[in-house]
Every structure is written in C-alpha cells, then in structure tokens.
Design an enzyme around this catalytic site. Structure first.
Site, PDB file in Angstrom:
ATOM      1  N   ARG A   1       9.970   7.416   4.791  1.00 33.59           N
ATOM      2  CA  ARG A   1       9.715   8.766   5.301  1.00 33.59           C
ATOM      3  C   ARG A   1      10.479   9.043   6.592  1.00 33.59           C
ATOM      4  O   ARG A   1      10.892  10.182   6.843  1.00 33.59           O
ATOM      5  CB  ARG A   1       8.214   8.982   5.498  1.00 33.59           C
ATOM      6  CG  ARG A   1       7.481   9.120   4.155  1.00 33.59           C
ATOM      7  CD  ARG A   1       5.975   9.023   4.302  1.00 33.59           C
ATOM      8  NE  ARG A   1       5.458  10.007   5.234  1.00 33.59           N
ATOM      9  CZ  ARG A   1       4.209  10.000   5.707  1.00 33.59           C
ATOM     10  NH1 ARG A   1       3.364   9.042   5.317  1.00 33.59           N
ATOM     11  NH2 ARG A   1       3.813  10.922   6.532  1.00 33.59           N
TER      12      ARG A   1
ATOM     13  N   ARG B   1       0.827  -1.198   0.000  1.00 28.66           N
ATOM     14  CA  ARG B   1       0.000   0.000   0.000  1.00 28.66           C
ATOM     15  C   ARG B   1       0.874   1.267   0.000  1.00 28.66           C
ATOM     16  O   ARG B   1       2.063   1.208   0.324  1.00 28.66           O
ATOM     17  CB  ARG B   1      -0.936  -0.009   1.198  1.00 28.66           C
ATOM     18  CG  ARG B   1      -0.257  -0.293   2.498  1.00 28.66           C
ATOM     19  CD  ARG B   1      -1.257  -0.253   3.650  1.00 28.66           C
ATOM     20  NE  ARG B   1      -1.532  -1.574   4.185  1.00 28.66           N
ATOM     21  CZ  ARG B   1      -2.092  -1.807   5.368  1.00 28.66           C
ATOM     22  NH1 ARG B   1      -2.447  -0.804   6.132  1.00 28.66           N
ATOM     23  NH2 ARG B   1      -2.307  -3.031   5.791  1.00 28.66           N
TER      24      ARG B   1
ATOM     25  N   ASP C   1       0.496   5.424   1.451  1.00 29.96           N
ATOM     26  CA  ASP C   1      -0.329   6.245   2.341  1.00 29.96           C
ATOM     27  C   ASP C   1      -1.016   7.394   1.601  1.00 29.96           C
ATOM     28  O   ASP C   1      -0.683   7.691   0.458  1.00 29.96           O
ATOM     29  CB  ASP C   1       0.546   6.843   3.458  1.00 29.96           C
ATOM     30  CG  ASP C   1       0.838   5.822   4.546  1.00 29.96           C
ATOM     31  OD1 ASP C   1       0.093   4.820   4.642  1.00 29.96           O
ATOM     32  OD2 ASP C   1       1.817   6.019   5.300  1.00 29.96           O
TER      33      ASP C   1
END
Lengths: 249, 249
Positions: free
Chosen positions: B200, B52, B54
């Site tokens: 990140r 996935r 975000d």
C-alpha cells in the site's frame, strides 16, 4: 423553476428498494433528503422515477425527474449531489427537459439485465451482484428457443406477481437474448413496459428450460394460460439490473 | 492426522482483517468456528495463514494450513466448509500436503494486485473493491519508470509502516507492473516477502509519481533513505488484493 431529468446508478444491496417506505432505507428517500437540504426547503423535494425497483435489485441507468429552483449548471448539479449522497447511489447525468417530461408517464421502453453466476464455487465478490446456480450450467440454445414465445405483444398475466393492481397486462417484449460472459450468464430483455416481477419470473421460468426441467415449447402454453401458476419460480432479486430507460426523442 | 493446504478467497469489506482479534469479525475466526464445529472438538481447531491481511483488504488466493482428524476426501471437504461458511469467504481448493508444510514459513513468494478506479463518477458497484481517484488519471509510463528503482533486492524500510517488530527489512521485489483495464488501473507486484503495509505504501508513492507530484527518479533516493517519512501516503485498503501465494514445488 426548471424540470431536470437525472440518470442514476445504485447498488441495491443495502436498500429496501427504490420507493420510500416507513422505517426503511430506500433510494428515493436518500435522494430526497439530499435535494431537500440543498434547496433549504421545509417541504420535501420529491423525485419521480421511471418505476420502482425491489429490495436488492440494482440499477445501472434508472431515470428520474424533479423540479428545482436552483440555478446551478447541470454538471455541477451532478457533483453537488454525489458529494452528499451515500456511495451506493451515484448521479451519472442531469439534463434540462421540457416541463411536460415525466420520468414515469413518458417512458417508451426499458431494458433489464439478469445475471447468473454458474461457477461451481461462488466468487465471494459476486454474491450480491449475481444469482448463484451452484455450478449448474444451462443450455442457452434451449433458453433462446423458449424466448421466441415471449418476444412480441401478449397478455403477460402468466409472468405477473399476484399482488398487483394493474388491469391491462398486455405488453410488448421487443428483444430477449442470452449471452455468456465467462462463467456468468446474462439475460437481456427489452420491452415497452414490464409488470410487477415480470423480468424475474421470466428469468426463473427460462432458467427451468435451460436446465431441462421444462421444454422450450411449454412457454407458448404458459403465455396462453394467462395464469401465474403455470410459470416458474421468481428468480432472486440480486441478479437483476435496470439497465436503461428509453424515452421518445 | 493429516495436514491440509487450503486456497481461499474472501471479500475483506466486512472483516476487521484476517487475524483473530477480540470482539471483531475476522476471517480466521469464521473459519476456525466452522472447522471446530465440523471436528466436534472442544478445543479450537487452528488454521495458519501465509500472513495476515488488514481490514477491508481482499484475497483472491490466500493460503492456509491446518491439521485434521477427519477422513473426508479433499473435494468434499471444500464443499462441507463452504456450506457452513458465510458467503464472503470461499474455500477454492484443498490439497493434502506433507506434515512439514507450513503456510507461513514455507512461503516462496507472493503476488498482490492494487486497483484504482479512475472514472470521474465512481461506479457504486466498485466502491468497496477499488480506490477511487475522483477522475484523476495517472501517467503509467512514469509509474513504470519509477518501478524500476523498486524491482530488485533492497532494504525496504522506506516502505514499511512504523509499527512493526520486524528487524530485517531486506526483501526482493521480482516484478512490479501497471495495466489499464478499462478505466481501472491495476498495479501487480510480486516478491519474496512484503513488510507491513509495503504494497500500500508503494502504491501510494507510485500514484504520486503518476500524477506528477513526484519525479520517477526520486524513488531511487527514497529507497536509499531507508526512512518511511520520505515515501508517499499509504494507499487505501479496499483497492488491495492478495492474489497468489507461491510455495516451492
């Protein structure tokens, strides 16, 4: 009171255009709202731009002027405005100018850029910033040849949207050229003034020359006709950028 | 029934992320809606992605697989999907694959890109596509030095968001480098797999090294600590791009 000249950039995607309209989000209104708040003024602090831009049309270097009672230095003025403005409008520069400077009446010329994305599959990141051609790739030699009939001083009624109040339609196109940037085609046009939708109608008409729907020499007859109906379609707004506004030194 | 592998790109700005969630707009749901309609199926045609992404994270080369009863050639399949999909998702390529190909379990590695905009005044056209630094320009020599402590095989608990169910946090970072593109700084990272928010958190931590809030050598201790709290902030989602997903040939 001092008069300030501001150079601004905006992403036109989420605006109904530059100019204030009731119940619409516009660039002018967002700026006037922030300025009025900064001045703690009851009356709106108005700004005057070099000209309006339509819904979804972008600006890299739109110019406006306004009068201010605030004594903030120009660099800090830029920062103070940007902090309060939405992120799709940025003040790039503010300069102090003579009180007879007028963003619209003092204009010497403007430069616009029009961008087509000629990739077979449109890059999703470019959907609001270019006009998709569904993979069609025009022949820019033909477009450059056609451009020669536009460069110069002409009555450009043929490239002016019908709904305009302007009477004198004589303008000078100083430069009109095409460049490939990867799979994107840029048209760069510079002139002393532009009629309503003129850049987009020129883009749409020269596009038709590029994909061989029209011959380059037809453009001479179109200009001579002074009739909007002889020209091509108005190209879509999201490919258009107001790039520079020129003023006399 | 044939199994298809699809490479897609999406602008994450207006999505709550890749994966289906109730009452949210997601990439997966938009694709499944169109596929289900194309198959005239009562049951949802499901797609499986490499992983996935975000909310607001972008993809240049996300990969997914699905099974289809339709016999359309792959090129026309791409076109048929793109015609019906919203413009912020594009299918770039579809290939026929063996029925044991699995977009998630067969993954060999991934490459991400993280982009910071270091201009003093953020370009309004880049606001959803980069992370603004308000003009801060990091020293990339320091960031490259710090990266050497990350490259290799480590338990990356320190770079994993707390809310994860994954137990084995050993991963291999194969490459981690920085490049200036004008005033934008790109971090390119390649590895055999990434933990939740790992890219990140690495971006946020190395950023702190770049602006001298941390020393490059601290990164060695952070990795050794296996403790998320020792690392830096999680960098904002809009600077992140899933660039490539690698599978064994």
């Amino acid at each position: 009171m001092r008069r300030l000249k501001a150079t601004i950039s905006y992403d036109g995607t989420n605006f109904a255009g530059y100019q204030v309209q009731p119940n619409q989000r516009t660039v002018q209104e967002e700026i006037e709202k922030v300025l009025t708040r900064m001045h703690k003024s009851k009356e709106t602090i108005h700004v005057t731009a070099s000209g309006r831009t339509d819904a979804r049309v972008h600006a890299l270097g739109q110019v406006l002027h306004f009068d201010t009672t605030l004594t903030i230095p120009v660099d800090r003025y830029v920062t103070a405005l940007n902090v309060q403005l939405p992120h799709d409008i940025r003040f790039l520069k503010i300069e102090e100018v003579a009180e007879d400077f007028h963003a619209r009446y003092s204009v010497h010329g403007k430069q616009y850029r029009y961008i087509w994305s000629c990739e077979k599959i449109l890059n999703p990141f470019r959907r609001y910033y270019t006009t998709a051609t569904n993979g069609h790739k025009p022949d820019i030699a033909r477009m450059k040849e056609a451009a020669q009939y536009i460069i110069g001083t002409h009555d450009f009624s043929c490239f002016c949207a019908a709904n305009t109040g302007v009477k004198d339609k004589v303008r000078t196109v100083e430069a009109l050229d095409f460049e490939w940037h990867g799979e994107e085609l840029h048209m760069i046009i510079r002139g002393n003034g532009f009629l309503y939708n003129m850049v987009r109608i020129i883009a749409g008409t020269l596009w038709e020359v590029g994909i061989s729907k029209r011959e380059p020499a037809e453009i001479e007859q179109i200009v001579a006709s002074m009739n909007r109906k002889t020209a091509g379609k108005t190209a879509a707004p999201q490919g258009l950028y107001l790039e520079k506004v020129h003023y006399p030194n």
